[in-house]
Design a protein around this motif. Structure first.
Motif, PDB file in Angstrom:
ATOM      1  N   LYS A  54     -51.725  23.662  32.863  1.00  0.00           N
ATOM      2  CA  LYS A  54     -53.000  23.112  33.311  1.00  0.00           C
ATOM      3  C   LYS A  54     -52.890  22.655  34.760  1.00  0.00           C
ATOM      4  O   LYS A  54     -51.911  21.991  35.131  1.00  0.00           O
ATOM      5  N   GLU A  55     -53.890  22.996  35.554  1.00  0.00           N
ATOM      6  CA  GLU A  55     -53.908  22.544  36.942  1.00  0.00           C
ATOM      7  C   GLU A  55     -54.350  21.089  36.996  1.00  0.00           C
ATOM      8  O   GLU A  55     -55.400  20.725  36.458  1.00  0.00           O
ATOM      9  N   SER A  56     -53.565  20.259  37.625  1.00  0.00           N
ATOM     10  CA  SER A  56     -53.888  18.837  37.726  1.00  0.00           C
ATOM     11  C   SER A  56     -54.991  18.615  38.747  1.00  0.00           C
ATOM     12  O   SER A  56     -55.158  19.402  39.695  1.00  0.00           O
ATOM     13  N   GLU A  57     -55.722  17.532  38.569  1.00  0.00           N
ATOM     14  CA  GLU A  57     -56.754  17.163  39.537  1.00  0.00           C
ATOM     15  C   GLU A  57     -56.117  16.979  40.909  1.00  0.00           C
ATOM     16  O   GLU A  57     -55.076  16.332  41.034  1.00  0.00           O
ATOM     17  N   ARG A  58     -56.746  17.525  41.934  1.00  0.00           N
ATOM     18  CA  ARG A  58     -56.116  17.545  43.261  1.00  0.00           C
ATOM     19  C   ARG A  58     -56.063  16.161  43.905  1.00  0.00           C
ATOM     20  O   ARG A  58     -55.056  15.798  44.520  1.00  0.00           O
ATOM     21  N   GLN A  65     -52.397  16.192  45.442  1.00  0.00           N
ATOM     22  CA  GLN A  65     -51.359  16.998  44.814  1.00  0.00           C
ATOM     23  C   GLN A  65     -51.868  18.406  44.543  1.00  0.00           C
ATOM     24  O   GLN A  65     -53.074  18.656  44.491  1.00  0.00           O
ATOM     25  N   LYS A  68     -49.288  22.320  38.639  1.00  0.00           N
ATOM     26  CA  LYS A  68     -49.681  22.689  37.282  1.00  0.00           C
ATOM     27  C   LYS A  68     -48.631  22.127  36.318  1.00  0.00           C
ATOM     28  O   LYS A  68     -47.441  22.086  36.659  1.00  0.00           O
ATOM     29  N   THR A  69     -49.067  21.722  35.136  1.00  0.00           N
ATOM     30  CA  THR A  69     -48.128  21.126  34.181  1.00  0.00           C
ATOM     31  C   THR A  69     -48.331  21.715  32.787  1.00  0.00           C
ATOM     32  O   THR A  69     -49.422  22.186  32.437  1.00  0.00           O
ATOM     33  N   ASP A  74     -49.469  18.088  24.833  1.00  0.00           N
ATOM     34  CA  ASP A  74     -50.801  18.574  25.176  1.00  0.00           C
ATOM     35  C   ASP A  74     -51.149  19.821  24.366  1.00  0.00           C
ATOM     36  O   ASP A  74     -52.284  20.012  23.948  1.00  0.00           O
ATOM     37  N   HIS A 119     -43.267  20.866  35.197  1.00  0.00           N
ATOM     38  CA  HIS A 119     -44.099  20.714  36.382  1.00  0.00           C
ATOM     39  C   HIS A 119     -43.860  21.936  37.268  1.00  0.00           C
ATOM     40  O   HIS A 119     -42.703  22.277  37.561  1.00  0.00           O
ATOM     41  N   ASP A 133     -45.500   6.366  39.507  1.00  0.00           N
ATOM     42  CA  ASP A 133     -45.916   6.865  38.205  1.00  0.00           C
ATOM     43  C   ASP A 133     -46.645   5.777  37.426  1.00  0.00           C
ATOM     44  O   ASP A 133     -46.470   4.576  37.670  1.00  0.00           O
TER      45      ASP A 133
END
Length: 213
Positions: A54-58, A65, A68-69, A74, A119, A133
């Motif tokens: 999944k592409e993380s929110e930028r 950032q 993708k994670t 999940d 990641h 974090d």
């Protein structure tokens, strides 16, 4: 005999003394922590499931950032029918033994991790800017470097989105980055600021954490 982790490279007392001395930045590198088999097998697992990343929110607050994670928890939440790959089961079993030694020495509230996944920073990614974090991650954050050599940095603070007094942790595939995480609410302020520089090539890591449920 360990197949995935070079156990002798991880000196428990040195890890605990470095991470939980709050006069220090709260991160270190264990060089050559992984065997060649671990790097190859974990990388192969990651790329075989790349369509599930999944592409993380930028942009999140001051943090920018491009990543993708894939966290296996999940996948379960999404209701996908997927068994854990045997390589993940075997690796986690090996690392859990080491994690328990660290947890006993550092007085963790819980002796097991419960969050693990990959990641992936694609080629030409901007990386991730200076951040700490979430407080939901407790005790210890473990980052196993599988691919790429982009710089990973600790810093004392962040001002106007920019890192203050950065220190580079030199890493190559096979290395382990360990970061301090709070063992209780009173330690939240000691979470280390860190960031990953922009990519020339891609970067892949396997990350292990304990998430408060």
């Amino acid at each position: 005999m360990n197949q995935y982790i070079n156990r002798s490279k991880i000196i428990i007392d040195e890890v605990v003394n470095e991470l939980y001395d709050f006069s220090k930045l709260g991160g270190l590198v264990v060089s050559n922590a992984l065997t060649d088999m671990a790097v190859v097998n974990l990388s192969n697992v990651a790329f075989s499931y790349m369509e599930l990343f999944k592409e993380s929110e930028r942009n999140i607050g001051e943090v920018e950032q491009e990543i993708k994670t894939l966290y296996f928890s999940d996948v379960s939440v999404l209701g996908l029918s997927m068994k854990l790959p045997v390589e993940i089961i075997e690796f986690n079993y090996e690392y859990n033994k080491i994690y328990r030694y660290i947890s006993n020495s550092a007085n963790f509230s819980n002796k097991r991790f419960n969050s693990f996944g990959f990641h992936y920073f694609p080629e030409k990614s901007i990386g991730i800017t200076a951040h700490r974090d979430k407080t939901e991650y407790q005790d210890l954050i473990s980052i196993f470097v599988l691919e790429g050599d982009a710089g990973f940095y600790l810093c004392k603070d962040r001002k106007n989105g920019k890192p203050v007094d950065s220190v580079k942790l030199n890493t190559v595939p096979g290395d382990l980055i360990l970061l301090r995480a709070p063992r209780n609410d009173s330690e939240n302020c000691y979470r280390p600021y860190h960031y990953v520089e922009p990519m020339k090539d891609y970067r892949l890591t396997y990350n292990i954490r304990r998430l408060i449920e």
